[in-house]
Design a protein around this motif. Structure first.
Motif, mmCIF file in Angstrom:
data_model
loop_
_atom_site.group_PDB
_atom_site.id
_atom_site.type_symbol
_atom_site.label_atom_id
_atom_site.label_comp_id
_atom_site.label_asym_id
_atom_site.label_seq_id
_atom_site.Cartn_x
_atom_site.Cartn_y
_atom_site.Cartn_z
ATOM 1 N N VAL A 95 -10.345 8.908 1.354
ATOM 2 C CA VAL A 95 -10.543 7.629 0.931
ATOM 3 C C VAL A 95 -9.718 6.840 -0.018
ATOM 4 O O VAL A 95 -9.142 5.787 -0.050
ATOM 5 N N SER A 130 -2.784 1.527 0.827
ATOM 6 C CA SER A 130 -2.741 -0.023 0.659
ATOM 7 C C SER A 130 -2.171 -0.654 -0.409
ATOM 8 O O SER A 130 -1.719 -1.768 -0.249
ATOM 9 N N THR A 134 -6.775 3.914 0.005
ATOM 10 C CA THR A 134 -6.819 2.873 -0.812
ATOM 11 C C THR A 134 -5.576 2.852 -1.601
ATOM 12 O O THR A 134 -4.661 1.676 -1.549
ATOM 13 N N GLY A 140 -9.204 -1.470 3.626
ATOM 14 C CA GLY A 140 -8.607 -1.621 2.324
ATOM 15 C C GLY A 140 -7.233 -2.644 2.727
ATOM 16 O O GLY A 140 -7.062 -3.630 1.782
ATOM 17 N N SER A 181 -10.223 4.254 7.065
ATOM 18 C CA SER A 181 -10.728 3.365 5.907
ATOM 19 C C SER A 181 -9.424 2.370 5.402
ATOM 20 O O SER A 181 -9.464 1.599 4.735
ATOM 21 N N ARG A 182 -8.447 3.135 5.710
ATOM 22 C CA ARG A 182 -7.137 1.933 5.515
ATOM 23 C C ARG A 182 -7.042 0.722 5.954
ATOM 24 O O ARG A 182 -6.519 -0.169 5.531
#
Length: 303
Positions: free
Chosen positions: A21, A28, A25, A254, A250-251
């Motif tokens: 994660v 991003s 982040t 973000g 999860s990118r």
């Protein structure tokens, strides 16, 4: 107990997920830095040159100490091919980021595992069963939803984003040709030198003298990219690959949030729908790989 102590006390899979994660982040954030520089009128060639140059600087003490050991390898052509694929993917990605919303480029980038399956079947003669082929086809349909070939929405930058995903896939397939003893440092070193050589000519031709703020952003692009790669390596070394890998998605969150906050970008319906299809197909493929007991591909540079 300190924060480091509490983190060390977590289950290894949770530690790996946390690293992934964090890497998502940071990737991003790297996209934001690239877009900021592009908005200032800086060419993607100059940004790519800086990315490789400032990523190489932390490696130089180790290279000098070891007498440039990464270049004394039994696989120079494979290293060169992988480095060129990675450098091409990076420059294509930077061009796409300069022209397209951050979330859109990120969504298209997630097709690289799908390209990897096709290339592994063709180049490595890996056996691909019909379920994986079906899921791969569905994933590519999701990409077509985003790109919409034949429509007025299709831009050269979208094709560059697809080229970025394909370049990453080629790099992954070439990594599979290395023995496990081949070091990550050697791969990163070859990538940096290849990127510098590819970008140097166009960067000098289109050179824009950076302001102090732009120098900070350029240094950030290089160092942040290295930091994200190190976090991915930590994620895969700490936790189980099948557990950790899905957290890379999860990118998308973000990229969407940072794109909105910094550039007022709002993903359109086609991007959201296509991204959902790509992620769903990739999740299914990862699930099948776990059931069959196959390892996922090793991490590679993404820019």
């Amino acid at each position: 107990m300190s924060a480091r102590g509490r983190f060390a006390g977590l289950d290894p899979n949770l530690q790996g997920a946390s690293w992934m994660v964090a890497a998502a982040t940071v990737f991003s954030i790297n996209g934001v830095l690239v877009k900021e520089l592009a908005f200032d009128g800086m060419s993607f060639w100059q940004i790519g040159f800086a990315r490789a140059f400032f990523a190489l600087l932390p490696l130089l003490p180790f290279l000098l100490r070891d007498g440039f050991a990464p270049f004394r390898t039994e696989f120079p052509l494979t290293h060169l091919a992988r480095a060129l694929c990675g450098a091409g993917a990076m420059t294509a990605g930077f061009y796409a980021l300069a022209k397209l919303p951050l979330a859109l480029v990120t969504a298209i980038g997630f097709t690289s595992p799908l390209f990897t399956i096709v290339l592994s079947a063709l180049a490595l003669r890996e056996r691909v069963r019909w379920r994986r082929w079906s899921a791969t086809l569905v994933g590519f349909l999701g990409m077509l939803v985003i790109v919409r070939p034949g429509s007025a929405a299709l831009e050269p930058a979208m094709l560059a984003a697809v080229g970025m995903a394909l370049g990453v896939a080629c790099a992954v397939v070439l990594v599979k040709r290395f023995p496990k003893s081949e070091s990550q440092t050697a791969m990163l070193t070859w990538f940096c030198f290849a990127s510098i050589l590819i970008c140097a000519g166009p960067a000098l031709h289109l050179w824009q003298d950076p302001t102090p703020r732009q120098w900070l952003l350029l240094v950030g692009v290089g160092l942040v990219g290295v930091a994200a790669q190190a976090m991915i390596v930590s994620a895969y070394r700490t936790g189980e690959i099948s557990f950790v890998a899905p957290f890379d998605y999860s990118r998308l969150i973000g990229a969407g949030l940072l794109g909105f906050l910094f550039f007022a970008e709002v993903p359109d319906l086609y991007t959201l729908l296509g991204a959902a299809v790509i992620v769903a197909s990739s999740f299914y493929i990862a699930h099948r790989e776990t059931q069959l007991g196959r390892p996922s591909p090793p991490p590679v540079d993404r820019g």
